[in-house]
Design a protein around this motif. Sequence first.
Motif, PDB file in Angstrom:
ATOM      1  N   VAL A   9       0.851  -1.201   0.000  1.00  0.00           N
ATOM      2  CA  VAL A   9       0.000   0.000   0.000  1.00  0.00           C
ATOM      3  C   VAL A   9       0.879   1.241   0.000  1.00  0.00           C
ATOM      4  O   VAL A   9       1.982   1.236   0.540  1.00  0.00           O
ATOM      5  CB  VAL A   9      -0.955   0.045   1.227  1.00  0.00           C
TER       6      VAL A   9
ATOM      7  N   LYS B 121      -9.027  -6.707  -2.280  1.00  0.00           N
ATOM      8  CA  LYS B 121      -9.174  -5.497  -3.116  1.00  0.00           C
ATOM      9  C   LYS B 121     -10.288  -4.609  -2.557  1.00  0.00           C
ATOM     10  O   LYS B 121     -10.107  -3.398  -2.399  1.00  0.00           O
ATOM     11  CB  LYS B 121      -9.497  -5.927  -4.555  1.00  0.00           C
TER      12      LYS B 121
ATOM     13  N   LEU C 167      -9.113  -2.862   0.621  1.00  0.00           N
ATOM     14  CA  LEU C 167      -8.163  -1.765   0.408  1.00  0.00           C
ATOM     15  C   LEU C 167      -8.860  -0.554  -0.211  1.00  0.00           C
ATOM     16  O   LEU C 167      -8.497   0.594   0.062  1.00  0.00           O
ATOM     17  CB  LEU C 167      -6.991  -2.233  -0.460  1.00  0.00           C
ATOM     18  N   GLU C 168      -9.881  -0.814  -1.025  1.00  0.00           N
ATOM     19  CA  GLU C 168     -10.685   0.299  -1.570  1.00  0.00           C
ATOM     20  C   GLU C 168     -11.410   1.013  -0.424  1.00  0.00           C
ATOM     21  O   GLU C 168     -11.411   2.232  -0.341  1.00  0.00           O
ATOM     22  CB  GLU C 168     -11.721  -0.212  -2.579  1.00  0.00           C
TER      23      GLU C 168
ATOM     24  N   ASN D  78      -9.399   3.193   1.612  1.00  0.00           N
ATOM     25  CA  ASN D  78      -9.039   4.445   0.950  1.00  0.00           C
ATOM     26  C   ASN D  78      -7.542   4.665   0.738  1.00  0.00           C
ATOM     27  O   ASN D  78      -7.073   5.795   0.832  1.00  0.00           O
ATOM     28  CB  ASN D  78      -9.608   5.610   1.781  1.00  0.00           C
ATOM     29  N   TYR D  79      -6.791   3.598   0.497  1.00  0.00           N
ATOM     30  CA  TYR D  79      -5.372   3.781   0.176  1.00  0.00           C
ATOM     31  C   TYR D  79      -5.260   4.454  -1.186  1.00  0.00           C
ATOM     32  O   TYR D  79      -6.027   4.139  -2.105  1.00  0.00           O
ATOM     33  CB  TYR D  79      -4.652   2.434   0.157  1.00  0.00           C
ATOM     34  N   SER D  80      -4.290   5.372  -1.329  1.00  0.00           N
ATOM     35  CA  SER D  80      -4.195   6.100  -2.601  1.00  0.00           C
ATOM     36  C   SER D  80      -3.745   5.167  -3.719  1.00  0.00           C
ATOM     37  O   SER D  80      -4.034   5.405  -4.892  1.00  0.00           O
ATOM     38  CB  SER D  80      -3.278   7.302  -2.470  1.00  0.00           C
ATOM     39  N   ASP D  81      -3.036   4.100  -3.365  1.00  0.00           N
ATOM     40  CA  ASP D  81      -2.710   3.086  -4.366  1.00  0.00           C
ATOM     41  C   ASP D  81      -2.402   1.785  -3.637  1.00  0.00           C
ATOM     42  O   ASP D  81      -2.027   1.796  -2.453  1.00  0.00           O
ATOM     43  CB  ASP D  81      -1.504   3.517  -5.217  1.00  0.00           C
ATOM     44  N   TYR D  82      -2.571   0.686  -4.323  1.00  0.00           N
ATOM     45  CA  TYR D  82      -2.224  -0.609  -3.739  1.00  0.00           C
ATOM     46  C   TYR D  82      -1.948  -1.619  -4.839  1.00  0.00           C
ATOM     47  O   TYR D  82      -2.359  -1.443  -5.994  1.00  0.00           O
ATOM     48  CB  TYR D  82      -3.335  -1.144  -2.808  1.00  0.00           C
ATOM     49  N   TRP D  83      -1.212  -2.629  -4.434  1.00  0.00           N
ATOM     50  CA  TRP D  83      -0.918  -3.783  -5.313  1.00  0.00           C
ATOM     51  C   TRP D  83      -1.044  -5.019  -4.446  1.00  0.00           C
ATOM     52  O   TRP D  83      -0.630  -5.002  -3.284  1.00  0.00           O
ATOM     53  CB  TRP D  83       0.512  -3.649  -5.847  1.00  0.00           C
TER      54      TRP D  83
ATOM     55  N   LYS E 139      -4.929  -0.937  -7.812  1.00  0.00           N
ATOM     56  CA  LYS E 139      -6.024   0.024  -7.759  1.00  0.00           C
ATOM     57  C   LYS E 139      -6.377   0.479  -9.177  1.00  0.00           C
ATOM     58  O   LYS E 139      -7.529   0.697  -9.517  1.00  0.00           O
ATOM     59  CB  LYS E 139      -5.616   1.213  -6.890  1.00  0.00           C
TER      60      LYS E 139
ATOM     61  N   ILE F  15      -4.812   3.245 -10.867  1.00  0.00           N
ATOM     62  CA  ILE F  15      -4.790   4.689 -11.118  1.00  0.00           C
ATOM     63  C   ILE F  15      -3.692   5.023 -12.124  1.00  0.00           C
ATOM     64  O   ILE F  15      -2.718   4.279 -12.262  1.00  0.00           O
ATOM     65  CB  ILE F  15      -4.567   5.497  -9.812  1.00  0.00           C
TER      66      ILE F  15
END
Length: 306
Positions: free
Chosen positions: A209, A266, A269-270, A273-278, A298, A300
């Motif tokens: 994250v 997934k 993590l949405e 509210n993480y700005s990005d994740y893998w 995510k 983005i």
Amino acid sequence: MQTNMPDIADTAPALQTGKLDWVGMGEIELPFIFESRDLSPVTVNAKARAFVNLHKEDAKGIHMSRLFLALDLLSTEQQVNPQTIAQALDTFITSHEGLSDKAQIEFKFELPLRRKSLLSGKAGWKSYPVVLTSTIENNIISYELTVDVTYSSTCPCSAALARQLIQNAFNEKFNQETLSQKDVHEWLGTTQGIVATPHSQRSIANVKVKLDSNIQEFDVVTLINTLEAELKTPVQAAVKREDEQEFARLNGQNLMFCEDAARKIKALLETDNYSDYWLQINHYESLHAHDAVAIAVKGIEGGYKA
Ligand SMILES: Nc1nc2c(ncn2[C@@H]2O[C@H](COP(=O)(O)OP(=O)(O)OP(=O)(O)O)[C@@H](O)[C@H]2O)c(=O)[nH]1
């Protein structure tokens, strides 16, 4: 000490000129005290990677020792938290004036956590692999946190097939109209009653994250706890029979393909509210000699790639 030692990093010509994205050191042995929310400061034995970029095209090289000594300070005189990492990154750049304007530190370590048993009230240690990567670029710091959570996954397809065999065995055993509850109850307690069991496997969720640039503290425990709560069947530390039975129940009630686990994580993590994740889900199959794997990001622009 001998004076006038040659200092080729400063004086020798580069064999070939050009900019480099990252130069530094890997596999640095670095014990330090790690600070994270809801955790007493804990000593961990990290392996570190330390880098700066080299944007001066004709400079022979960077000054490795300056990076190494800045990290050593973090290990011996400070505790590791977002503020001290920011100071180290700043030292990396100020000690390479004219050479570098980006810096990165990666720590890889095992975080030991006390974990409670499911029912018996016992507890034990469990170690979680953690990678913490901190980067400064254009004066903005970004932090990435990767954790691995190990859990058990029971195959839903195998469970359905096993149930069918149990139904067939039931039909064969009890073909009369009226059943004796006592007989059925006894029979269900035998190997012939539960004639087949679904396969399950040790599975690992790798989750990365992106953290907020302005965080005041790391919070590894909350991330691990929420992932385990979502997966429901994390591997256990202390286990008495009552815990094992509860684990069997949880497995039976949370049948998962790798796709199910990936979608659950997934969605979590949405929501968080993480700005990005893998994320990568690995089910180390017991049916096959190969693994079942699912990956998601995510999605983005400019963010993590699957
Ligand atoms: N840049 C660079 N240094 C290397 C490499 N491999 C080993 N080193 C060594 O890293 C050591 C430390 O370099 P510096 O930080 O420049 O050491 P220093 O000149 O004593 O330190 P300052 O006086 O602060 O510049 C040197 O002895 C280099 O030989 C490499 O691939 N690149």
